[in-house]
Design a protein around this motif. Structure first.
Motif, PDB file in Angstrom:
ATOM      1  N   CYS A 194      63.741  46.685 -66.870  1.00  0.00           N
ATOM      2  CA  CYS A 194      64.349  46.304 -65.593  1.00  0.00           C
ATOM      3  C   CYS A 194      65.840  46.141 -65.823  1.00  0.00           C
ATOM      4  O   CYS A 194      66.268  45.312 -66.628  1.00  0.00           O
ATOM      5  CB  CYS A 194      63.746  44.999 -65.094  1.00  0.00           C
ATOM      6  N   ASN A 254      67.861  45.037 -63.798  1.00  0.00           N
ATOM      7  CA  ASN A 254      68.341  43.849 -63.095  1.00  0.00           C
ATOM      8  C   ASN A 254      68.315  42.626 -64.009  1.00  0.00           C
ATOM      9  O   ASN A 254      69.285  41.890 -64.094  1.00  0.00           O
ATOM     10  CB  ASN A 254      67.497  43.606 -61.845  1.00  0.00           C
ATOM     11  N   CYS A 255      67.191  42.439 -64.743  1.00  0.00           N
ATOM     12  CA  CYS A 255      67.067  41.211 -65.542  1.00  0.00           C
ATOM     13  C   CYS A 255      66.822  41.482 -67.031  1.00  0.00           C
ATOM     14  O   CYS A 255      66.805  40.557 -67.825  1.00  0.00           O
ATOM     15  CB  CYS A 255      65.962  40.317 -64.980  1.00  0.00           C
ATOM     16  N   CYS A 305      59.052  44.742 -61.448  1.00  0.00           N
ATOM     17  CA  CYS A 305      59.339  43.758 -62.488  1.00  0.00           C
ATOM     18  C   CYS A 305      58.625  42.447 -62.186  1.00  0.00           C
ATOM     19  O   CYS A 305      58.763  41.882 -61.105  1.00  0.00           O
ATOM     20  CB  CYS A 305      60.845  43.531 -62.584  1.00  0.00           C
ATOM     21  N   CYS A 312      61.549  39.414 -61.961  1.00  0.00           N
ATOM     22  CA  CYS A 312      62.473  39.264 -60.834  1.00  0.00           C
ATOM     23  C   CYS A 312      62.009  39.975 -59.574  1.00  0.00           C
ATOM     24  O   CYS A 312      62.656  39.873 -58.534  1.00  0.00           O
ATOM     25  CB  CYS A 312      63.879  39.726 -61.220  1.00  0.00           C
TER      26      CYS A 312
HETATM   27 ZN   LIG Z   1      63.585  42.254 -63.540  1.00  0.00          ZN
END
Ligand SMILES: [Zn+2]
Length: 131
Positions: A23, A25-26, A37, A40
């Motif tokens: 991911c 994003n995180c 994910c 998140c």
């Molecule tokens: Zn994530």
């Protein structure tokens, strides 16, 4: 021997190539891959990523009563490996004359797993060996 299901064939490329996804994003890494994910909840930022297969023995056990396919290898070690990238995977551990304990560093090796009958298809898969 249980026949491979359609979904296990689809998963084969992922498993043989240790393809995870990450991911963006995180930073969470998933193997097997996930669409969304878990940390998140995002699904637009998942990117495919090849894992090294290197890791550390998280837990293990010595099997003396193996599944039918692994009779000739008994006794053998099976354990959970925490990969350097984070995911934990279950696998056979080849001792290669070295002592294996919790925390032992391991690397992936491609080995014969089992054959379907005497003239059957031979299955190969990753096992883990001490570094
Ligand atoms: Zn994530």
């Amino acid at each position: 021997m249980e026949k491979a299901s359609a979904s296990s064939w689809r998963r084969m490329e992922e498993r043989y190539n240790l393809l995870a996804n990450e991911c963006k994003n995180c930073g969470a890494v998933y193997f097997p891959q996930r669409i969304v994910c878990r940390k998140c909840g995002r699904h637009t930022k998942m990117e495919s990523r090849k894992l090294s297969g290197n890791g550390t023995v998280y837990s293990y056990t010595r099997t003396h009563s193996p599944a039918d396919a692994f009779e000739e290898e008994s006794p053998y070690l099976i354990g959970v490996i925490e990969l350097d990238e984070g995911p934990r995977v279950e696998g056979h551990i080849v001792e290669n004359g070295k002592e294996v304990t919790i925390g032992t560093k391991v690397r992936p090796v491609f080995r014969r797993m089992y054959a379907d009958g005497e003239e059957g298809l031979i299955h190969y898969h990753f096992k883990f060996a001490p570094v």
